[in-house]
Design a protein around this motif. Sequence first.
Motif, mmCIF file in Angstrom:
data_model
loop_
_atom_site.group_PDB
_atom_site.id
_atom_site.type_symbol
_atom_site.label_atom_id
_atom_site.label_comp_id
_atom_site.label_asym_id
_atom_site.label_seq_id
_atom_site.Cartn_x
_atom_site.Cartn_y
_atom_site.Cartn_z
ATOM 1 N N UNK A 112 0.418 9.971 -11.727
ATOM 2 C CA UNK A 112 0.274 9.456 -13.094
ATOM 3 C C UNK A 112 1.109 8.184 -13.276
ATOM 4 N N UNK A 113 2.191 8.067 -12.503
ATOM 5 C CA UNK A 113 3.029 6.869 -12.528
ATOM 6 C C UNK A 113 2.616 5.852 -11.469
ATOM 7 N N UNK A 114 1.537 6.131 -10.737
ATOM 8 C CA UNK A 114 0.982 5.244 -9.707
ATOM 9 C C UNK A 114 1.892 5.089 -8.495
ATOM 10 N N UNK A 115 2.557 6.193 -8.124
ATOM 11 C CA UNK A 115 3.301 6.231 -6.864
ATOM 12 C C UNK A 115 2.323 6.244 -5.691
ATOM 13 N N UNK A 116 2.819 5.900 -4.525
ATOM 14 C CA UNK A 116 2.085 6.053 -3.270
ATOM 15 C C UNK A 116 2.587 7.348 -2.641
ATOM 16 N N UNK A 117 1.731 8.357 -2.574
ATOM 17 C CA UNK A 117 2.125 9.676 -2.098
ATOM 18 C C UNK A 117 2.015 9.737 -0.571
ATOM 19 N N UNK A 118 3.046 10.279 0.073
ATOM 20 C CA UNK A 118 2.997 10.465 1.524
ATOM 21 C C UNK A 118 3.136 11.953 1.865
ATOM 22 N N UNK A 119 2.598 12.294 3.020
ATOM 23 C CA UNK A 119 2.700 13.657 3.552
ATOM 24 C C UNK A 119 3.895 13.719 4.507
#
Length: 197
Positions: free
Chosen positions: A145-152
């Motif tokens: 929702x904050x436009x982070x780049x999500x990593x695994x």
Amino acid sequence: MKVIGVSCSPRKGKSTYFMLNECLKALNGTYKNINTELIELSELKINGCKGCGHCRDKLDCNIKDDFIKLIPKLNDKDLRGLIIATPVYMGSATSQCKAFLDRTVMFRRNGFLLRNKVGAGLTVGGSRNGGQEIAIQVIHAGLLINDFIIVSDGPGNAHFGGTLWNNNNSYENDDYGLITVRNLGKRVGEFVNNFLK
């Protein structure tokens, strides 16, 4: 460059702290140029968002609690990543985790100030499959929702994040879980170091 880890457990220094600390140690051990900070929400009073709209035009909140202390840390120009860690409560993230994530709405409302930061999730549960992935999805939703780049946790597993099993308080011996936790730290560091300088 800086990465902040937030422990969303209401209990200080327990399994969530241990897990997050292991994650940050793995990041620091691989990328010495990245500073890290671990914040324990157990030491802070953070209420849920009221949706009043006060923060629409400024980084300020009508709720005068300890979240106010975190605003400068989250708005730091050197911040490149945020790792959120929560224990599993009732099959999901803690109320502290949700309150923290909800209150970050002010950064979204003021021009998506957390856009393109690296985001990641860690969870620890009382059984191997006790809601860890659901809790991570709560974290991911708040970050997206904050436009982070999500990593695994990266190659090898590439799952939602790091998960630990608190099997009768023997979480320090969950070798498989610790691999995912440490790999997540390395993956956050890799992304920050190589793409977000």
